[in-house]
Design a protein around this motif. Structure first.
Motif, PDB file in Angstrom:
ATOM      1  N   ILE A  93       0.835  -1.206   0.000  1.00  0.00           N
ATOM      2  CA  ILE A  93       0.000   0.000   0.000  1.00  0.00           C
ATOM      3  C   ILE A  93       0.874   1.262   0.000  1.00  0.00           C
ATOM      4  CG2 ILE A  93      -0.264   0.161   2.519  1.00  0.00           C
ATOM      5  CD1 ILE A  93      -3.160   0.722   0.126  1.00  0.00           C
ATOM      6  N   ALA A  94       2.115   1.125   0.468  1.00  0.00           N
ATOM      7  CA  ALA A  94       3.028   2.264   0.528  1.00  0.00           C
ATOM      8  C   ALA A  94       3.444   2.739  -0.863  1.00  0.00           C
ATOM      9  CB  ALA A  94       4.268   1.904   1.339  1.00  0.00           C
ATOM     10  N   ASN A  95       3.311   1.890  -1.858  1.00  0.00           N
ATOM     11  CA  ASN A  95       3.735   2.238  -3.213  1.00  0.00           C
ATOM     12  C   ASN A  95       2.579   2.882  -3.979  1.00  0.00           C
ATOM     13  OD1 ASN A  95       6.346   1.123  -2.836  1.00  0.00           O
ATOM     14  ND2 ASN A  95       5.398  -0.879  -2.992  1.00  0.00           N
ATOM     15  N   CYS A  96       2.264   4.120  -3.596  1.00  0.00           N
ATOM     16  CA  CYS A  96       1.085   4.787  -4.154  1.00  0.00           C
ATOM     17  C   CYS A  96       1.360   5.525  -5.452  1.00  0.00           C
ATOM     18  CB  CYS A  96       0.473   5.733  -3.130  1.00  0.00           C
ATOM     19  SG  CYS A  96       1.577   7.057  -2.616  1.00  0.00           S
ATOM     20  N   ASP A  97       2.605   5.855  -5.737  1.00  0.00           N
ATOM     21  CA  ASP A  97       2.933   6.601  -6.950  1.00  0.00           C
ATOM     22  C   ASP A  97       3.332   5.700  -8.110  1.00  0.00           C
ATOM     23  OD1 ASP A  97       2.467   9.092  -5.765  1.00  0.00           O
ATOM     24  OD2 ASP A  97       4.481   9.105  -4.895  1.00  0.00           O
ATOM     25  N   ARG A  98       3.973   4.578  -7.771  1.00  0.00           N
ATOM     26  CA  ARG A  98       4.396   3.617  -8.787  1.00  0.00           C
ATOM     27  C   ARG A  98       4.643   2.291  -8.096  1.00  0.00           C
ATOM     28  NH1 ARG A  98       9.899   2.913  -8.327  1.00  0.00           N
ATOM     29  NH2 ARG A  98      10.995   4.547  -7.228  1.00  0.00           N
ATOM     30  N   LEU A  99       4.677   1.233  -8.881  1.00  0.00           N
ATOM     31  CA  LEU A  99       4.975  -0.083  -8.317  1.00  0.00           C
ATOM     32  C   LEU A  99       6.391  -0.101  -7.769  1.00  0.00           C
ATOM     33  CD1 LEU A  99       3.592  -2.545 -11.015  1.00  0.00           C
ATOM     34  CD2 LEU A  99       2.614  -2.024  -8.795  1.00  0.00           C
ATOM     35  N   SER A 100       6.596  -0.906  -6.762  1.00  0.00           N
ATOM     36  CA  SER A 100       7.950  -1.111  -6.259  1.00  0.00           C
ATOM     37  C   SER A 100       8.759  -1.831  -7.329  1.00  0.00           C
ATOM     38  CB  SER A 100       7.914  -1.959  -4.981  1.00  0.00           C
ATOM     39  OG  SER A 100       7.450  -3.274  -5.279  1.00  0.00           O
ATOM     40  N   THR A 101      10.064  -1.804  -7.210  1.00  0.00           N
ATOM     41  CA  THR A 101      10.919  -2.540  -8.142  1.00  0.00           C
ATOM     42  C   THR A 101      10.572  -4.017  -8.101  1.00  0.00           C
ATOM     43  OG1 THR A 101      12.683  -0.927  -7.858  1.00  0.00           O
ATOM     44  CG2 THR A 101      13.308  -3.075  -8.739  1.00  0.00           C
ATOM     45  N   SER A 102      10.445  -4.560  -6.893  1.00  0.00           N
ATOM     46  CA  SER A 102      10.076  -5.974  -6.763  1.00  0.00           C
ATOM     47  C   SER A 102       8.692  -6.227  -7.322  1.00  0.00           C
ATOM     48  CB  SER A 102      10.139  -6.410  -5.296  1.00  0.00           C
ATOM     49  OG  SER A 102      11.455  -6.298  -4.812  1.00  0.00           O
ATOM     50  N   GLY A 103       7.789  -5.289  -7.098  1.00  0.00           N
ATOM     51  CA  GLY A 103       6.438  -5.420  -7.622  1.00  0.00           C
ATOM     52  C   GLY A 103       6.403  -5.450  -9.139  1.00  0.00           C
ATOM     53  N   SER A 104       7.258  -4.671  -9.767  1.00  0.00           N
ATOM     54  CA  SER A 104       7.343  -4.685 -11.225  1.00  0.00           C
ATOM     55  C   SER A 104       7.878  -6.020 -11.736  1.00  0.00           C
ATOM     56  CB  SER A 104       8.244  -3.552 -11.713  1.00  0.00           C
ATOM     57  OG  SER A 104       7.673  -2.309 -11.393  1.00  0.00           O
ATOM     58  N   LEU A 105       8.816  -6.597 -11.017  1.00  0.00           N
ATOM     59  CA  LEU A 105       9.396  -7.887 -11.413  1.00  0.00           C
ATOM     60  C   LEU A 105       8.474  -9.062 -11.100  1.00  0.00           C
ATOM     61  CD1 LEU A 105      13.057  -7.255 -10.228  1.00  0.00           C
ATOM     62  CD2 LEU A 105      12.205  -7.267 -12.588  1.00  0.00           C
ATOM     63  N   ALA A 106       7.582  -8.873 -10.158  1.00  0.00           N
ATOM     64  CA  ALA A 106       6.688  -9.957  -9.735  1.00  0.00           C
ATOM     65  C   ALA A 106       5.798 -10.443 -10.870  1.00  0.00           C
ATOM     66  CB  ALA A 106       5.837  -9.507  -8.544  1.00  0.00           C
ATOM     67  N   LYS A 107       5.557  -9.614 -11.859  1.00  0.00           N
ATOM     68  CA  LYS A 107       4.705 -10.024 -12.977  1.00  0.00           C
ATOM     69  C   LYS A 107       5.230 -11.276 -13.669  1.00  0.00           C
ATOM     70  CE  LYS A 107       6.825  -6.892 -16.317  1.00  0.00           C
ATOM     71  NZ  LYS A 107       6.571  -5.690 -17.096  1.00  0.00           N
ATOM     72  N   TYR A 108       6.517 -11.534 -13.564  1.00  0.00           N
ATOM     73  CA  TYR A 108       7.117 -12.684 -14.236  1.00  0.00           C
ATOM     74  C   TYR A 108       6.929 -13.997 -13.475  1.00  0.00           C
ATOM     75  CZ  TYR A 108       9.293  -9.020 -16.974  1.00  0.00           C
ATOM     76  OH  TYR A 108       9.491  -7.925 -17.776  1.00  0.00           O
ATOM     77  N   VAL A 109       6.561 -13.911 -12.207  1.00  0.00           N
ATOM     78  CA  VAL A 109       6.452 -15.128 -11.408  1.00  0.00           C
ATOM     79  C   VAL A 109       5.106 -15.277 -10.702  1.00  0.00           C
ATOM     80  CG1 VAL A 109       7.508 -14.156  -9.321  1.00  0.00           C
ATOM     81  CG2 VAL A 109       7.753 -16.588  -9.799  1.00  0.00           C
TER      82      VAL A 109
END
Length: 133
Positions: A93-109
């Motif tokens: 929830i803290a990532n209100c402006d953009r996805l976290s780096t890990s969150g962006s990479l999570a799409k692959y797994v």
């Protein structure tokens, strides 16, 4: 994660975190602790990797759910690749402006890839199912 715990009632659940003190908030539940790391503390990822490997192989989860962090992404990768676990990423929830780096990479797994901010959701993901407030 504690806010969605009621959804797990009646299920065999284990928890893992970088915060040992959180174990007291869920008495009687299986709770594992592992090393925290970030892109700024990469060397710590080696210790965390071994700890997470041990946890994943011990618990053998069918499903892994996380509210996000670099170590949590590693847990998803290990669970998905070694055990074919179903994986769910809920970006913090803290990532209100953009996805976290890990969150962006999570799409692959992640089998299910979510953001808690409606304006960050796109047709290609992540999806928005609401916020965990």
């Amino acid at each position: 994660m504690r806010r969605i715990m009621p959804a797990f009632d009646g299920l065999n659940v284990s928890y893992a975190s970088v915060y040992p003190e959180y174990a007291e908030e869920i008495p009687g539940e299986l709770y594992y602790v592992f090393q925290d790391f970030s892109r700024f503390r990469k060397i710590a990822s080696i210790k965390a990797g071994f700890q997470l490997l041990k946890i994943v192989l011990s618990v053998r989860p069918d499903v892994v759910i996380t509210t996000g962090s670099a170590p949590a992404l590693l847990a998803l990768i290990l669970s998905k690749t070694l055990l074919q676990s179903k994986t769910i990423w809920i970006d913090s929830i803290a990532n209100c402006d953009r996805l976290s780096t890990s969150g962006s990479l999570a799409k692959y797994v992640a089998d299910i890839w979510l953001t808690q901010w409606e304006h960050l959701a796109t047709d290609k993901g992540p999806a928005w199912w609401g916020a965990v407030l």
